[in-house]
Design a protein around this motif. Structure first.
Motif, PDB file in Angstrom:
ATOM      1  N   THR A  87      41.551  52.565  32.208  1.00  0.00           N
ATOM      2  CA  THR A  87      41.107  51.176  32.302  1.00  0.00           C
ATOM      3  C   THR A  87      42.349  50.319  32.468  1.00  0.00           C
ATOM      4  N   VAL A  88      42.539  49.714  33.641  1.00  0.00           N
ATOM      5  CA  VAL A  88      43.795  48.956  33.821  1.00  0.00           C
ATOM      6  C   VAL A  88      43.694  47.559  33.244  1.00  0.00           C
ATOM      7  N   ALA A  89      42.502  47.005  33.190  1.00  0.00           N
ATOM      8  CA  ALA A  89      42.342  45.677  32.598  1.00  0.00           C
ATOM      9  C   ALA A  89      40.867  45.422  32.382  1.00  0.00           C
ATOM     10  N   THR A 108      41.969  33.106  40.004  1.00  0.00           N
ATOM     11  CA  THR A 108      42.919  33.644  39.042  1.00  0.00           C
ATOM     12  C   THR A 108      42.603  35.098  38.709  1.00  0.00           C
ATOM     13  N   ILE A 109      41.311  35.385  38.555  1.00  0.00           N
ATOM     14  CA  ILE A 109      40.919  36.769  38.288  1.00  0.00           C
ATOM     15  C   ILE A 109      41.376  37.663  39.437  1.00  0.00           C
ATOM     16  N   ILE A 110      41.208  37.161  40.657  1.00  0.00           N
ATOM     17  CA  ILE A 110      41.597  37.975  41.814  1.00  0.00           C
ATOM     18  C   ILE A 110      43.112  38.189  41.827  1.00  0.00           C
ATOM     19  N   GLU A 170      47.541  41.991  40.779  1.00  0.00           N
ATOM     20  CA  GLU A 170      48.657  42.417  39.945  1.00  0.00           C
ATOM     21  C   GLU A 170      48.420  43.804  39.350  1.00  0.00           C
ATOM     22  N   ALA A 171      47.160  44.050  38.933  1.00  0.00           N
ATOM     23  CA  ALA A 171      46.871  45.280  38.199  1.00  0.00           C
ATOM     24  C   ALA A 171      46.778  46.500  39.123  1.00  0.00           C
TER      25      ALA A 171
END
Ligand code: ATP
Ligand code: ATP
Ligand code: URE
Ligand code: MG
Ligand code: MG
Lengths: 405, 235, 303, 262, 367
Positions: free
Chosen positions: A200-202, A215-217, A222-223
């Motif tokens: 699970t990366v985030a 922002t989520i995108i 980033e992840a």
């Protein structure tokens, strides 16, 4: 447009409100007076949830119409009493009470969000009513007064994660609306990933009705996950997928798996934003069964050629048939008798054969992973090969120990 | 010019004006007097159309305006200085004056960015305030602005409700001069509500006194020494 | 570095959207002081306006022409929201000036009816609006930093609306009349202004701008009967934080909320980010109780 | 005539965004004095009263009050504290509570403990009732006491505010144009009332009605452009050329002079 | 003459109140389960409406955040009920969220007395706190109103987010017992209903006392001119805080009763829409009259239920239209209409009539 016919309770006269009996009479002696029997339909027809629930109401009404055309149940016509839960949980509780104690309906088909179900549950248990709940949910529940015709987690989420892992998509970004279903679902996913070598990366949650995903995108970028597991609900999906495409991310770059996006949602988002993304359900409009052909055809006849069918609609439709079958089998509308009779009932549903599991009152369902196509239809990529036994408490999964204590 | 006939008006359930009739001839200065609360402002508001007439009529320049909105009456040539100033506090002084020009009969003047000089030269401080907001001015300055704003549209009838309230004595004198010169020019008629007998005596042609919503006395300047006048104006 | 650039862009982008949804409210609420709870529904009307335009183009014109639908949609959304706003003003709002609670109640009722109307006409589920292909893609600033054309387009649209509104309100005779009427309706009438016309026109303009916002929002968000409810609180926040009655306040309010929201959301999560933004608003008002650009008056108790 | 100072303003400056509405203005009030403050429109009279009662905070200077509760620097107090100290104010435009009846306006203005707890337990005593009724009689609103104050005429509101001020029983009354809109007779009556009041209290009156000022003033302070222009008896002030120039107008001085001898 | 005019009116009024009270107390005799439950819910909302009327109608403070206070009261009671229902076990949702021990702040809610006290103290305390930071800094009007909306969003987001402690969006439901008695028995329901009637009457009397006292007059003075009251020596912020706290306490009380009747509390009840609807109750009934608030709450809650049952697909049209009709044809709400009719009939000018427009613009000039 959608020109749903609204068979309302025309014969109000039969609703008794006599003083003494009203408060104490349990709903187990439903009003099956004369030629008809009343059933309740309780969905959000207004408020934010109406975008999803209205169509379920429509398919349930269609099932009732079909059954009535074939002579009804136990020779009685079914009369639907439609109520609006208004996307508000206490209202669901209030309306459930009204249907049971004032309209004395034989059963109720209703709810979408788990919260609405949890709100209605005590009322059904108190008044010994019967609720048919047609939407996939997070499991961990089994009320003696509720039948669950949507998928529980092992009929939707768990197989879809297995599917991803098999495809080598190990790094998963969890995105959901901030409420009970996504949070519980994600808890299960995290345990499953941990047990099976995924990562699970985030994990991100946004409030219901959130409409800005830039922002989520950025966080997703980033992840750098292999896949985004999407448990967003309702309108947020539209914003998310539109903005995802704007950010230059396509399904080829980064696929998503959604569990709350069905044909109806695809239509509302616009297929071009979803092409190539995955969804996990138990039914698609394209599911290839003779029953489904008839179902889709009838539905389009009833609600317009450009209307679509989806998993919760089908589950609602199936619920009505299952109830009717149980009543016929029991030879009575009595809740306890219907419940007893329901055990093991089989039905050839549009999604294939379903069977009521007598222990937890969920149904056996076939799991299907699908991909959204440019025409808005969903094409099956994988299925479970046959109906999967419902396991709402995940007792058969080792890694799920400790999740449901 | 202006003729009010048997007017009845009031607020909500209460009737304030009963059977009031007054006339203002062209070029005349007509003064309306009376103690607090007798209905002077109510009459003025009815003339402006801010209050509906329940009975009776108001006609201006020969046409019946009883049913006309205030805006239309203004455009027909009635200028108004209300009691309590009523300047637009968030608009600059310049903008307040430009709004005053809205009812000017000359379209070019309405459009022009220049404020006509004649109308405001009696109030020399105003041009120095053009950029300031109306609401920031002192009470007397606002009163002057309200006066100038009414004059600027060159109305044929000026309705003044206690226009000198809060204005410094020297400018009150100037206003007196203005009113006299307007009267002498004879183009504009004036309906003046004032409490100060000295003031009205020096400018008025005709006088009405109100009591409890009715006209109880009327006369010319020579009649002002009538003891009845004093009686009506004291408690 | 890239991430900061793109987050700054995102912040400004959120601000521009907030500004767009608040601009109309800055007129109907900020200037006219009608607690306009139906503002969200005018946004919805604009969104459905875009949908209708699209449907017409789809069925009547070749695919080549289809892309031209969007500019038409903006005008149509404005026009239809303007018309409905106008109608609403002459039938209802005109009775409500100076009665804030009643305006709240009535416009809430209007909102409910408009939502239900949309549900009856277009159905309860969301509808899709395809964005024109010339707005697909984006401007690549650096690797990984893309400014989507849609967002840039919204910037331009907001700037245009803002500029037009500024000119209209503060630089034109009509705007001066409008401000005069909003401040003192009776006196404005006594000076020869037709207040009825100004009132209905002003409300219609506010509604029309909400319509434009709705049209623009189809590029990035959902289009359904209850979308108005998502934007209404934010719109009020923006107008109030900036200072009611000041256009510049609305701009700065939108900038502040947008940028801080993005910042906090990046640092924490969407829910907490929202909470933090609102806490900041609470704190900010401690310092400036009348918003950033308070309208000062000498009067003791202004209305 | 020896009296102690009750209020002293020293070099008060009030500025609005750089515009100095009052500048280095000093004012000394003796206890029991009836002081008139006059000056051209915009001279800063209202602003000066504002500074005393706390509505605006001076940018510089001191306002000290020597009341029953000792010497207090007023500029450091909040408005309601200043009012409680004993400084009462009538505003230039009528400021009453439009939703309350005339009676209720007077009731809450009446001198009493202003705390939440006290008002919760307060009851209308017979003596209170009498005081209010007497006041109603005085301001001529007896038959309108049950009317909402917002429905009064302009002049009636002025009267009501004066009545409220009197019931408040402050040590200093700051009256901004109390006789505006009154008939000549009412003006005289008000003047007499003021002379009555100053036996126990101190009064500052801002007024443009020169007739009134001359009839009732002992000492007059003239302001101009935020500064003190002249202070003295009415005769002295009237003879001052600068005062005539900026305020009275030449003609008016002559006219008044004639009026006063007549 | 005035007295003779007044006396019969008083008597009529008292008679009216007596009949209404009798009707309410005897309702369990003639209403069925659902109807009684609905009425009880209406009465709970009537208590909120009373508090809101005190705040808006009399003090001029518009709170669009009363759902929060209502919700806090409701949660306090719900926590108690949930603990009682679970016996020694953890509440189910804590289980799912992986809690193994009852959080410390849940512990004292095992006591009914504590829960009931908190249901009033917490909302009132929060109101005092918010009031302290706003009124003292002279945040008022729409600025205050917006802050109450911010309060709603903050609270709802926190309640939704802190699922392990609050039950998240599902809220708290599934209660069984109170004082050891089954909540679902008819006697229990009747008792809870009667308790609600008593609570409403007490709340009504408290509010009535407040508005009739001099305190109430000061509140109205603050509504008309907050700054003017300062120059009379009153500190408006204290009065505003008091009114706000009382109003919040009433909302909390109502929330507690609501939970007992409806059997669920969730963050949706605290959100913006219910908060606004609470204000609408007051508007419908007639702001600035206490009985109006009660009537508005009862009529609107009933109407919502009836309309949505009879016209599930179109009822919002009727609801929306009725709001519009009320504002246009009945300024001052139902009570306002009644008064208007009464005035028309008796041709009497009532001196202490409701102020329909608290914000009467005096002048925008200099003071
Ligand atoms: N809030 C403010 N902002 C800007 N300027 C102000 C403000 N308050 C007062 N002024 C200015 O300060 C000056 C003094 O005003 P003030 O009201 O004290 O005059 P005044 O002596 O009472 O005059 P009047 O006799 O006309 O009432 C005026 O020029 C006014 O425009
Ligand atoms: N809005 C209103 N509603 C009801 N009654 C009102 C209203 N305005 C004024 N009145 C009443 O009408 C009467 C006349 O008021 P009006 O303002 O015409 O008096 P006026 O002669 O101008 O007095 P003043 O010299 O004090 O200005 C007064 O008794 C007042 O109470
Ligand atoms: N059960 C759901 N999708 O809430
Ligand atoms: Mg008057
Ligand atoms: Mg002044």
């Amino acid at each position: 447009g959608c020109g749903g016919n609204n068979n309302n309770n025309a014969g109000e006269s039969s609703a008794p409100a006599s003083s003494g009996a009203a408060s104490s009479a349990p709903a187990s002696s439903p009003a099956a007076s004369g030629e008809s029997v009343k059933v309740g339909i309780l969905h959000s027809l207004s408020g934010t949830m109406s975008i999803s629930e209205v169509t379920v109401k429509n398919s349930e009404l269609m099932a009732i119409k079909e059954i009535n055309a074939k002579g009804g149940v136990l020779g009685k016509q079914i009369e639907a009493v439609v109520e609006d839960g208004a996307s508000d949980w206490p209202t669901f509780a209030e309306k459930a009470r009204k249907l049971l104690s004032e309209d004395k309906v034989a059963t109720v088909f209703g709810g979408w969000t788990s919260s609405s179900r949890k709100a209605m549950l005590p009322v059904f248990e108190e008044l010994n009513g019967l609720l048919w709940y047609p939407v996939q949910y997070e499991g961990l529940e089994s009320s003696p007064n509720i039948f669950y015709t949507g998928a529980t987690t092992n009929q939707q989420i768990i197989p879809s994660i297995d599917f991803l892992l098999e495809k080598g998509k190990k790094k998963v970004f969890l995105l959901g609306s901030d409420y009970v279903f996504p949070r519980t679902a994600n808890k299960i996913i995290k345990a499953q990933l941990a047990a099976k070598g995924g990562e699970t990366v985030a994990e991100e949650y946004t409030p219901l009705g959130h409409t800005d995903y830039t922002t989520i995108i950025a966080k997703i970028k980033e992840a750098k996950p292999d896949v985004v597991y999407n448990t967003l609900n309702g309108d947020s999906n539209v914003a998310f997928f539109k903005q995802l495409k704007d950010a230059g991310i396509t399904a080829a770059d980064l696929p998503t798996v959604s569990v709350s996006v069905a044909e109806e949602e695809v239509k509302g988002i616009g297929a071009e934003y979803l092409t190539g993304h995955y969804v996990a359900w138990d039914y698609y409009q394209t599911t290839d069964t003779p029953e489904n052909k008839a179902f889709v055809e009838n539905f389009k006849k009833e609600y317009g050629a450009d209307s679509v069918t989806s998993d919760p609609m089908e589950a609602g439709y199936v619920a009505v048939y299952l109830w009717a079958a149980a009543v016929e089998k029991a030879g009575s509308f009595d809740v306890d008798k219907v419940k007893a009779a329901a055990k093991g009932i089989e039905f050839n549903a549009p999604e294939g054969k379903v069977t009521i599991d007598g222990d937890n009152q969920h149904i056996y369902k076939t799991v299907r992973i699908g991909e959204v196509k440019a025409d808005g239809q969903i094409v099956e990529l994988w299925n479970s090969g046959g109906p999967v036994k419902p396991d709402p408490y995940l007792t058969t999964y080792d890694w799920a120990k400790g999740l449901s204590e | 010019m202006l003729s009010v006939q048997r007017l009845e008006a009031g607020y909500g359930e209460s009737v304030i004006l009963r059977d009031v009739s007054i006339t203002v001839e062209p070029g005349q200065v007509v003064c309306l007097m009376g103690r607090n609360g007798v209905g002077k402002s109510t009459l003025v508001k009815s003339i402006m159309g801010l209050l509906k007439a329940r009975k009776g009529s108001v006609s201006f320049k020969g046409t019946d305006v009883t049913k006309k909105a205030p805006g239309e009456r203004a455009k027909k040539g009635i200028g108004y200085v209300p009691q309590g100033r009523e300047i637009f506090s968030q608009l600059s002084v310049y903008e307040n004056l430009r709004i005053g020009l809205e009812a000017h009969p000359d379209k070019a003047k309405r459009r022009s960015k220049e404020i006509p000089g004649e109308a405001i030269e009696k109030f020399p401080i105003l041009p120095t305030f053009y950029k300031r907001r109306g609401g920031d001015l002192s009470g007397g300055q606002q009163q002057q602005l309200a006066f100038a704003r009414a004059l600027i549209s060159e109305p044929e009838l000026l309705v003044l409700d206690e226009p000198t309230e809060g204005i410094q004595p020297s400018i009150v004198d100037d206003i007196q001069d203005v009113i006299r010169s307007i009267r002498d020019e004879g183009k504009t008629a004036i309906l003046l509500v004032e409490q100060s007998l000295d003031f009205v005596r020096s400018v008025g042609d005709r006088f009405y006194i109100m009591e409890k919503g009715a006209i109880v006395w009327e006369g010319g300047r020579e009649d002002l020494d009538d003891p009845a006048v004093m009686k009506h104006l004291t408690i | 570095m890239e991430i900061w650039v793109s987050q700054l862009f995102n912040g400004l982008s959120v601000s521009s959207i907030l500004l767009l949804i608040a601009l109309g409210l800055a007129v109907t609420f900020g200037l006219m002081r009608v607690i306009n709870m139906a503002h969200g529904e005018f946004i919805m009307i604009g969104a459905y306006g875009a949908y209708m335009t699209q449907q017409v183009f789809k069925s009547n014109f070749s695919t080549g022409l289809f892309d031209a639908y969007f500019p038409v949609a903006i005008l149509f959304s404005f026009a239809i929201a303007f018309a409905i706003g106008y109608l609403l003003e002459i039938t209802l709002i005109r009775f409500l000036y100076g009665r804030p609670l009643d305006s709240l109640l009535a416009t809430w009722g209007v909102g409910l009816m408009l939502q239900q109307l949309a549900r009856s006409i277009f159905g309860a589920p969301n509808v899709a609006v395809a964005s024109p292909s010339w707005l697909d893609g984006g401007l690549t600033i650096a690797s990984g930093v893309v400014f989507p054309y849609k967002r840039l387009f919204i910037f331009a649209l907001v700037a245009l609306c803002l500029f037009a509104m500024y000119l209209y309100i503060y630089r034109s005779a009509a705007g001066r009349r409008m401000r005069a009427v909003m401040q003192n309706r009776e006196m404005a009438a006594c000076l020869g202004i037709s207040t009825r016309r100004v009132d209905s026109f002003t409300f219609a303009i506010g509604s029309g701008i909400a319509g434009i916002a709705g049209c623009a929002l189809t590029l990035i968000g959902p289009i359904g009967p209850s979308i108005g409810t998502y934007y209404i609180v934010d719109a009020f926040m923006v107008v109030v934080l900036g200072g009611v009655g000041k256009l510049i306040g609305t701009v700065v309010g939108a900038l502040g909320i947008g940028v801080f929201n993005t910042l906090f959301e990046w640092g924490t999560n969407a829910s907490l980010g929202k909470v933090l933004v609102f806490l900041c608003i609470v704190a900010f008002l401690q310092w400036k109780p009348m918003g950033m650009f308070a309208v000062r008056t000498r009067s003791l108790d202004q209305n | 005539m020896k009296s102690t100072s009750i209020l002293s303003c020293e070099k008060v400056t009030v500025s609005f965004d750089g515009f100095k509405a009052v500048q280095d203005m000093s004012l000394e009030l003796a206890s029991g004095e009836l002081r008139f403050l006059i000056g051209p429109n915009g001279a800063g009279k209202t602003t000066m009263l504002d500074a005393i009662c706390g509505k605006v905070k001076p940018a510089a200077g001191n306002v000290t009050f020597h009341g029953k509760q000792g010497t207090v620097d007023v500029t450091r107090r909040k408005e309601h504290e200043i009012a409680q100290l004993g400084i009462g104010r009538k505003f230039q435009t009528p400021s009453i509570f439009s939703g309350l009846t005339v009676d209720e306006n007077l009731e809450i203005a009446m001198a009493q403990n202003r705390g939440v707890w006290a008002t919760l337990r307060a009851s209308m005593k017979k003596s209170d009732r009498e005081r209010i009724d007497a006041e109603l009689e005085l301001i001529g609103l007896g038959d309108k006491k049950r009317l909402r104050a917002g429905l009064l005429s302009h002049g009636e509101k002025q009267w009501l505010e004066i009545g409220m001020m009197l019931l408040q029983e402050p040590e200093i009354l700051l009256l901004d144009e109390p006789v505006a809109g009154m008939t000549d007779k009412e003006t005289d009556k008000t003047g007499e009332l003021l002379q009555e009041i100053v036996r126990k209290r101190t009064v500052v009156v801002v007024e443009h009605d020169m007739e009134f000022v001359r009839n009732f003033a002992s000492k007059v302070t003239v302001m101009h452009e935020g500064k003190l222009l002249k202070e003295g008896s009415m005769d002295e002030v009237q003879r001052d050329d600068r005062v005539a120039e900026v305020y009275l107008g030449r003609k008016r001085r002559d006219f008044d002079a004639i009026g006063s001898t007549a | 003459m005035q007295l003779s005019n007044l006396l019969p009116r008083r008597i009529w009024l008292l008679l009216g109140y007596a009949v209404a009270a009798a009707a309410l107390f005897s309702a369990p005799l003639y209403l069925g389960d659902f109807r009684l439950n609905l009425l009880a819910k209406c009465l709970a909302f009537a208590i909120v409406a009373l508090g809101l009327d005190l705040l808006w109608g009399y003090t001029g403070i518009l709170s669009l955040g009363h759902g929060v206070f209502f919700g806090l009261g409701a949660y306090a009671m719900a926590m108690h009920l949930k603990l009682v229902a679970g016996g020694s076990r953890l509440p189910d949702f804590m289980d799912w969220m992986g809690l193994t021990k009852l959080p410390w702040f849940w512990e004292p809610f095992k006591s009914f007395a504590f829960a009931a006290l908190m249901g009033i103290v917490i909302p009132a305390g929060l109101a005092l706190l918010l009031g302290f930071f706003t009124f003292r800094n002279r945040i008022r009007g729409v600025y205050f109103t917006i802050l109450t909306q911010a309060l709603v969003i903050i609270t709802v987001t926190l309640f939704v987010g802190q699922q392990a402690y609050t039950g998240g969006t599902n809220g708290l439901t599934g209660y069984t017992k109170l004082f050891g008695y089954g909540l679902k028995t008819d006697t229990a329901k009747t008792m809870v209903y009667l308790a609600t009637v008593v609570a409403l009457i007490v709340a009504f009397l408290v509010c009535r006392f407040l508005v009739k006292s001099r305190f109430g007059k000061v509140l109205r003075a603050i509504r008309d001119g907050e700054n003017r009251t300062r120059f009379l020596g009153y500190d408006p912020s204290r009065y505003q805080m008091t009114a706000f706290a009382v109003s919040a306490a009433l909302a909390g009380l109502a929330g507690m009763l609501f939970v007992l009747h409806v059997g669920i509390i969730s963050p949706t009840m605290m959100a913006i829409v219910p908060s606004i609807e609470m204000v609408l109750l007051v508007a419908i009934g007639g702001r600035g009259t206490l009985i109006g608030a009660v009537i508005g709450a009862i009529i609107m809650t009933q109407a919502k239920s009836e309309l949505s049952a009879s016209y599930p697909d179109f009822w919002l049209f009727f609801l929306g239209a009725s709001f519009i009709v009320v504002t246009v044809f009945m300024p001052g709400g139902i009570v306002g209409l009644a008064r208007l009719l009464n005035q028309k009939l008796t041709r009497r000018r009532n001196a202490d009539e409701v102020n329909l427009n608290p914000v009467v613009r005096e002048s925008n000039g200099v003071v």
